[in-house]
Motif scaffolding. Structure first.
Motif, mmCIF file in Angstrom:
data_model
loop_
_atom_site.group_PDB
_atom_site.id
_atom_site.type_symbol
_atom_site.label_atom_id
_atom_site.label_comp_id
_atom_site.label_asym_id
_atom_site.label_seq_id
_atom_site.Cartn_x
_atom_site.Cartn_y
_atom_site.Cartn_z
ATOM 1 N N ASN A 16 74.730 -10.906 33.834
ATOM 2 C CA ASN A 16 74.185 -9.099 34.815
ATOM 3 C C ASN A 16 74.421 -7.679 33.392
ATOM 4 O OD1 ASN A 16 75.135 -8.995 37.210
ATOM 5 N ND2 ASN A 16 76.815 -10.481 37.205
ATOM 6 N N GLY A 17 73.683 -8.677 32.577
ATOM 7 C CA GLY A 17 73.457 -7.622 31.140
ATOM 8 C C GLY A 17 74.689 -6.522 30.403
ATOM 9 N N VAL A 18 76.131 -7.269 31.071
ATOM 10 C CA VAL A 18 77.310 -6.430 30.670
ATOM 11 C C VAL A 18 77.369 -7.071 29.445
ATOM 12 C CG1 VAL A 18 80.334 -6.771 30.843
ATOM 13 C CG2 VAL A 18 77.841 -6.444 33.136
ATOM 14 N N TYR A 19 77.114 -7.658 28.356
ATOM 15 C CA TYR A 19 77.310 -8.575 27.477
ATOM 16 C C TYR A 19 75.879 -9.699 26.838
ATOM 17 C CZ TYR A 19 79.268 -11.189 23.262
ATOM 18 O OH TYR A 19 79.651 -12.595 22.967
ATOM 19 N N GLN A 20 75.366 -8.860 26.085
ATOM 20 C CA GLN A 20 74.423 -9.444 25.317
ATOM 21 C C GLN A 20 74.575 -9.947 24.630
ATOM 22 O OE1 GLN A 20 71.873 -6.713 23.223
ATOM 23 N NE2 GLN A 20 70.549 -6.283 25.398
ATOM 24 N N SER A 21 74.327 -11.481 24.999
ATOM 25 C CA SER A 21 74.344 -12.857 24.371
ATOM 26 C C SER A 21 73.639 -12.487 22.472
ATOM 27 C CB SER A 21 73.659 -13.901 24.716
ATOM 28 O OG SER A 21 73.616 -15.268 24.153
ATOM 29 N N ARG A 22 74.585 -13.016 21.638
ATOM 30 C CA ARG A 22 74.343 -12.852 20.597
ATOM 31 C C ARG A 22 73.316 -14.118 20.103
ATOM 32 N NH1 ARG A 22 79.522 -14.619 16.680
ATOM 33 N NH2 ARG A 22 80.203 -16.234 17.734
ATOM 34 N N TYR A 23 73.658 -14.648 21.371
ATOM 35 C CA TYR A 23 72.671 -16.112 20.746
ATOM 36 C C TYR A 23 70.592 -15.755 20.743
ATOM 37 C CZ TYR A 23 77.153 -17.145 20.711
ATOM 38 O OH TYR A 23 78.577 -17.274 20.537
ATOM 39 N N THR A 24 70.460 -16.520 20.051
ATOM 40 C CA THR A 24 68.535 -15.620 20.244
ATOM 41 C C THR A 24 68.323 -17.012 21.092
ATOM 42 O OG1 THR A 24 68.627 -17.395 18.254
ATOM 43 C CG2 THR A 24 68.748 -15.497 18.364
ATOM 44 N N SER A 25 68.632 -17.945 21.721
ATOM 45 C CA SER A 25 68.576 -19.073 22.430
ATOM 46 C C SER A 25 69.075 -20.092 23.220
ATOM 47 C CB SER A 25 67.577 -20.065 21.267
ATOM 48 O OG SER A 25 68.133 -21.183 20.410
ATOM 49 N N PRO A 26 69.471 -19.694 24.134
ATOM 50 C CA PRO A 26 70.473 -20.126 24.909
ATOM 51 C C PRO A 26 69.653 -21.085 25.564
ATOM 52 C CG PRO A 26 69.835 -18.335 25.936
ATOM 53 C CD PRO A 26 69.407 -18.149 24.787
ATOM 54 N N ASP A 27 70.754 -22.258 25.860
ATOM 55 C CA ASP A 27 70.138 -24.166 26.338
ATOM 56 C C ASP A 27 71.117 -23.771 27.413
ATOM 57 O OD1 ASP A 27 72.418 -24.141 24.658
ATOM 58 O OD2 ASP A 27 71.917 -25.775 24.042
ATOM 59 N N PHE A 28 72.106 -23.183 28.076
ATOM 60 C CA PHE A 28 72.907 -23.435 28.859
ATOM 61 C C PHE A 28 72.543 -22.631 30.069
ATOM 62 C CE2 PHE A 28 77.051 -24.235 30.936
ATOM 63 C CZ PHE A 28 76.801 -24.835 32.314
ATOM 64 N N LEU A 29 71.867 -22.053 31.064
ATOM 65 C CA LEU A 29 71.634 -20.690 31.282
ATOM 66 C C LEU A 29 71.278 -20.060 30.858
ATOM 67 C CD1 LEU A 29 74.218 -21.766 34.413
ATOM 68 C CD2 LEU A 29 71.610 -22.147 34.258
ATOM 69 N N TYR A 30 72.655 -18.618 30.896
ATOM 70 C CA TYR A 30 72.789 -17.886 29.721
ATOM 71 C C TYR A 30 73.106 -18.177 28.676
ATOM 72 C CZ TYR A 30 70.822 -16.094 33.932
ATOM 73 O OH TYR A 30 69.945 -15.824 35.456
ATOM 74 N N ILE A 31 73.084 -19.132 28.004
ATOM 75 C CA ILE A 31 74.656 -18.929 26.940
ATOM 76 C C ILE A 31 74.280 -20.963 26.097
ATOM 77 C CG2 ILE A 31 76.482 -17.803 28.073
ATOM 78 C CD1 ILE A 31 77.916 -20.648 28.563
ATOM 79 N N ARG A 32 74.970 -20.502 25.331
ATOM 80 C CA ARG A 32 74.646 -21.834 24.300
ATOM 81 C C ARG A 32 75.296 -23.015 24.944
ATOM 82 N NH1 ARG A 32 72.376 -22.022 18.989
ATOM 83 N NH2 ARG A 32 70.677 -21.637 19.597
ATOM 84 N N SER A 33 75.197 -24.229 24.840
ATOM 85 C CA SER A 33 76.234 -25.738 25.874
ATOM 86 C C SER A 33 77.403 -25.463 24.983
ATOM 87 C CB SER A 33 75.251 -26.583 26.022
ATOM 88 O OG SER A 33 74.757 -26.874 24.565
ATOM 89 N N TRP A 34 77.212 -25.070 23.263
ATOM 90 C CA TRP A 34 78.615 -25.754 23.101
ATOM 91 C C TRP A 34 79.759 -24.696 23.255
ATOM 92 C CZ3 TRP A 34 79.725 -21.173 19.814
ATOM 93 C CH2 TRP A 34 77.962 -21.189 19.960
#
Length: 155
Positions: A99-117
């Motif tokens: 929803n754009g409330v929080y911007q991911s600081r990770y350049t390449s999310p691999d699990f939908l919109y975030i990192r899998s770890w």
């Protein structure tokens, strides 16, 4: 969020009490501080270690997180709460990023919109905060027990 951590810290001793399974494994502040140090190491590893791919990193962090639980907790309630916290926190993070409330600081999310770890970090963080909450609750119950004991003998 700090208030979320406080709630999680309170949940662990409450669930232990509700299930009638007092947590007695490694109950001293030195163990709690070692747990915090291991959690900081896992968190640092997630940002600084360079793996061939995200799956290797995720599996390594999952193993480290389970190792943290096994070393400092070993309770069914701790494992269940850790999994629940990891699931809910990951879901909330996904929704916030989507929803754009929080911007991911990770350049390449691999699990939908975030990192899998990320769920591994939430799991180990939940176990760590839970250990802090349990230790604080143990101190409060000892103080309350001592106060009650002293009042009975004074009267």
């Amino acid at each position: 969020c700090h208030s979320c951590s406080a709630v999680v810290g309170l949940l662990y001793p409450c669930i232990d009490s509700h299930l009638g399974e007092p947590h007695k494994f490694k109950r001293e502040w030195a163990s709690v501080m070692r747990c915090v140090a291991v959690f900081v190491g896992i968190n640092h590893a997630s940002a600084k270690l360079d793996f061939a791919n995200n799956m290797q990193l995720s599996l390594t962090l999952a193993a480290l997180s389970l190792g943290l639980w096994w070393t400092f907790d070993r309770s069914r309630s701790g494992f269940g709460l850790g999994i629940t916290i990891a699931f809910l926190a990951t879901l909330v993070t996904q929704l916030l990023v989507y929803n754009g409330v929080y911007q991911s600081r990770y350049t390449s999310p691999d699990f939908l919109y975030i990192r899998s770890w990320l769920p591994c970090i939430f799991f180990s963080g939940g176990v760590t905060v839970g250990n802090i909450g349990r230790q604080l609750a143990m101190g409060v119950s000892e103080i309350t027990h001592k106060d009650c004991h002293d009042k009975v003998h004074m009267d």
